[in-house]
Design a protein around this motif. Structure first.
Motif, short mmCIF file in Angstrom:
data_model
loop_
_atom_site.label_atom_id
_atom_site.label_comp_id
_atom_site.label_asym_id
_atom_site.label_seq_id
_atom_site.Cartn_x
_atom_site.Cartn_y
_atom_site.Cartn_z
N ASP A 50 -3.02 2.84 0.87
CA ASP A 50 -2.93 4.50 0.77
C ASP A 50 -1.60 4.73 0.40
OD1 ASP A 50 -3.05 6.98 1.27
OD2 ASP A 50 -3.36 6.91 3.51
N VAL A 52 0.09 7.65 -0.01
CA VAL A 52 0.46 9.05 0.22
C VAL A 52 1.41 8.90 1.40
CG1 VAL A 52 -0.50 11.21 1.71
CG2 VAL A 52 -1.78 10.24 -0.43
N PRO A 53 1.18 8.09 2.51
CA PRO A 53 2.52 8.03 3.44
C PRO A 53 3.66 7.38 2.92
CG PRO A 53 0.48 7.08 4.49
CD PRO A 53 0.10 7.20 3.05
N ILE A 54 3.52 6.52 2.00
CA ILE A 54 4.71 6.09 1.16
C ILE A 54 5.33 6.91 0.46
CG2 ILE A 54 5.25 4.22 -0.09
CD1 ILE A 54 2.94 2.28 0.69
N GLN A 56 5.21 10.27 0.93
CA GLN A 56 5.56 11.29 1.62
C GLN A 56 7.15 10.98 2.17
OE1 GLN A 56 2.44 11.67 4.52
NE2 GLN A 56 1.59 13.45 3.24
N LYS A 57 7.02 9.55 2.90
CA LYS A 57 8.34 9.08 3.36
C LYS A 57 9.58 9.15 2.09
CE LYS A 57 10.59 5.28 5.67
NZ LYS A 57 10.34 4.02 6.24
#
Length: 72
Positions: A50, A52-54, A56-57
């Motif tokens: 996933d 997305v979290p990477i 976003q960070k």
């Protein structure tokens, strides 16, 4: 958004994305992209990552560095 409302918001945001400001941002962005690529290299053997979290960070970190000069 209606046209007058859009124009008003664009007028408010335009100074934040001026040419000189963006030019000064390039070295920070390049360093953060290099760091992001290192993270991506560690994920090559993993299926179904996933992102997305990477991402976003990455985005939050890059903005934080530029806006408040906070490195972490």
């Amino acid at each position: 958004m209606s046209d007058p409302e859009w124009s008003y918001h664009r007028k408010l945001l335009n100074p934040a994305f001026g040419h000189k400001i963006l030019i000064n941002f390039i070295p920070i962005f390049n360093k953060e992209v290099d760091d992001l690529m290192e993270v991506f290299k560690t994920l090559t053997d993993i299926d179904g990552v996933d992102l997305v979290p990477i991402l976003q960070k990455f985005t939050l970190k890059t903005i934080r560095i530029k806006v408040v000069k906070y490195y972490f």
